[in-house]
Design an enzyme around this catalytic site. Structure first.
Site, PDB file in Angstrom:
ATOM      1  N   ARG A  43       0.846  -1.189   0.000  1.00  0.00           N
ATOM      2  CA  ARG A  43       0.000   0.000   0.000  1.00  0.00           C
ATOM      3  C   ARG A  43       0.885   1.242   0.000  1.00  0.00           C
ATOM      4  NH1 ARG A  43       1.468   1.664   4.448  1.00  0.00           N
ATOM      5  NH2 ARG A  43       0.263   3.587   4.238  1.00  0.00           N
ATOM      6  N   GLY A  44       0.248   2.403  -0.108  1.00  0.00           N
ATOM      7  CA  GLY A  44       0.984   3.658  -0.133  1.00  0.00           C
ATOM      8  C   GLY A  44       1.245   4.088  -1.562  1.00  0.00           C
ATOM      9  N   ALA A  45       0.921   5.333  -1.878  1.00  0.00           N
ATOM     10  CA  ALA A  45       0.918   5.793  -3.264  1.00  0.00           C
ATOM     11  C   ALA A  45       2.209   5.491  -4.039  1.00  0.00           C
ATOM     12  CB  ALA A  45       0.598   7.289  -3.308  1.00  0.00           C
ATOM     13  N   ARG A  69      -6.904  -0.269  -7.152  1.00  0.00           N
ATOM     14  CA  ARG A  69      -7.282   0.757  -6.170  1.00  0.00           C
ATOM     15  C   ARG A  69      -7.467   2.061  -6.936  1.00  0.00           C
ATOM     16  NH1 ARG A  69      -4.648   1.267  -0.499  1.00  0.00           N
ATOM     17  NH2 ARG A  69      -6.752   2.056  -0.150  1.00  0.00           N
ATOM     18  N   GLN A  85      -3.160   2.237  10.343  1.00  0.00           N
ATOM     19  CA  GLN A  85      -1.855   2.316   9.681  1.00  0.00           C
ATOM     20  C   GLN A  85      -0.869   3.166  10.473  1.00  0.00           C
ATOM     21  OE1 GLN A  85      -4.827   2.799   8.136  1.00  0.00           O
ATOM     22  NE2 GLN A  85      -4.803   2.094   6.014  1.00  0.00           N
ATOM     23  N   ASP A 133      -2.586  10.489  -2.039  1.00  0.00           N
ATOM     24  CA  ASP A 133      -2.812   9.420  -3.005  1.00  0.00           C
ATOM     25  C   ASP A 133      -3.178   9.968  -4.373  1.00  0.00           C
ATOM     26  OD1 ASP A 133      -3.009   6.441  -1.665  1.00  0.00           O
ATOM     27  OD2 ASP A 133      -3.344   8.049  -0.225  1.00  0.00           O
ATOM     28  N   ASN A 136      -6.276  12.007   0.440  1.00  0.00           N
ATOM     29  CA  ASN A 136      -5.372  11.252   1.307  1.00  0.00           C
ATOM     30  C   ASN A 136      -6.216  10.419   2.259  1.00  0.00           C
ATOM     31  OD1 ASN A 136      -2.556  10.735   2.113  1.00  0.00           O
ATOM     32  ND2 ASN A 136      -3.176  11.611   4.066  1.00  0.00           N
ATOM     33  N   LYS A 137      -5.557   9.612   3.059  1.00  0.00           N
ATOM     34  CA  LYS A 137      -6.267   8.720   3.978  1.00  0.00           C
ATOM     35  C   LYS A 137      -7.342   9.466   4.744  1.00  0.00           C
ATOM     36  CE  LYS A 137      -5.714   5.204   4.257  1.00  0.00           C
ATOM     37  NZ  LYS A 137      -6.463   4.145   3.518  1.00  0.00           N
TER      38      LYS A 137
END
Length: 382
Positions: free
Chosen positions: A64-66, A98, A212, A253, A263-264
């Site tokens: 995960r993570g852009a 995603r 996270q 993201d 973003n999250k």
């Protein structure tokens, strides 16, 4: 407020297992991922032999993570090509795994374009596969270099906005080496401040519902010896009210053409709090996260995730007898519906600056972002 060290003294240094790597054992090339759903309890690796396995790892947040999703997407295309699978099918599946994370589609496109270019020029499938792998490796290297530059740019901006150091930084979700080919985005800035003695405290949001921040950012901060304290997301307001936050640093993201930042989920409330309390709200992301084809925040597709992530406490490292796959301990009545967007969108008017490897944009405007991206393309071409 107490300024204690909430960290493990038994661990030091960055994560021992890389977040992603390409390997070529005798039985054939594979993509090896650090399973982030098992952290911090244990470092377990997933071995992907084809694109469907990687798509599943992406959807379950094992990777995960852009920035890292972009790298993974590129390697996924290369994996399909090298192993002789349908590259077009793999590219389509990976790019849509995603929808909010623009870096994923970018990485897939970069490797896919390299593959197609060789075929279009009369090259063999083997030569095209080699080109796709070279593109993935180049993207991996580029991201590591971008991470280092973002850290320098971000620290310079912090020192400009907050002279004298002693920074107390609040961060949300996870933006360190676990999401990058290097040391990350927003976390890399905080780490740079720590290394030069200018970080007093890293405030780490838990980042509900999948934690996270608690599981991953605290893990990375502990291993790096950083002074950090974990807090529930809804405790951030009391921190601001007490004057304990000097700056907010988050990743992204997707950044729309007008400067809106996806973003999250939970990032937007922090931006509102930061504005009310006159605290800088800084977004750190590579230029590849800026999507000029997305005109504004309303045009960003926000991923909706499964309700059980909210109605259950997830404990994947300790499966329970009789529990459904991917399930956990129920914390809401059976049948409860849950609203579970993976991201929220912060309007550009609440963002103090967007920091990239090519420089910072402040104030955040469509013109400023377009100019930054144009300069980035010139640097890439030269």
């Amino acid at each position: 407020m107490a300024d204690q060290y909430a960290q493990s003294h038994e661990e030091s240094g960055p994560p021992q297992t890389p977040a992603i790597r390409w390997e070529e054992p005798p039985e054939g090339p594979v993509l090896v991922l650090l399973d982030q759903t098992r952290l911090p309890a244990e470092e377990v690796e997933l071995v992907c032999t084809d694109a469907p396995a990687l798509v599943q790892a992406i959807r379950t947040l094992a990777v995960r993570g852009a920035p890292l999703l972009g790298i993974a997407g590129a390697y996924g295309v290369a994996l399909a090509a090298v192993r002789g699978f349908d590259v077009e099918e793999a590219a389509d599946a990976l790019a849509s795994a995603r929808p909010t994370a623009v870096n994923l589609a970018y990485g897939v496109g970069r490797a896919h374009s390299a593959y197609q270019a060789v075929l279009a020029g009369g090259g063999s499938p083997e030569e095209a596969a080699a080109a796709a792998l070279a593109a993935a490796r180049a993207l991996h290297k580029d991201d590591a270099e971008a991470s280092a530059r973002m850290a320098r740019q971000g620290l310079a901006l912090l020192d400009e906005l907050l002279p004298g150091g002693n920074h107390r930084i609040l961060t949300h979700c996870n933006t360190g080496a676990l999401v990058s080919g290097g040391e990350g985005t927003a976390f890399a800035v905080a780490l740079a401040a720590h290394r030069v003695g200018r970080l007093r405290r890293l405030w780490v949001d838990e980042t509900r519902p999948l934690l996270q921040g608690a599981r991953l950012t605290a893990y990375e901060a502990a291993r790096s010896g950083m002074p950090y304290t974990l807090l529930t997301d809804n405790a951030a307001g009391s921190l601001f009210a007490a004057g304990e936050v000097d700056a907010v640093l988050i990743g992204a993201d997707r950044i729309a053409a007008d400067g809106s930042v996806a973003n999250k989920v939970g990032s937007y409330p922090l931006a509102v709090l930061a504005r009310y309390h006159h605290v800088p709200f800084i977004v750190v992301a590579p230029v590849t996260t800026v999507d000029l084809d997305t005109p504004d925040g309303a045009s960003i597709e926000v991923e909706q995730r499964a309700g059980h992530e909210v109605t259950e406490i997830m404990a994947p490292q300790a499966p329970m007898a009789g529990a459904e796959a991917g399930g956990g301990i129920a914390v809401a009545p059976l049948g409860t519906q849950a609203y579970n967007p993976a991201f929220d969108v912060t309007p550009p008017g609440l963002v103090t600056a967007i920091v990239t490897e090519q420089g910072a944009v402040s104030p955040v405007t469509a013109e400023g972002l377009a100019d930054l991206c144009a300069r980035s393309r010139q640097v890439t071409i030269s």
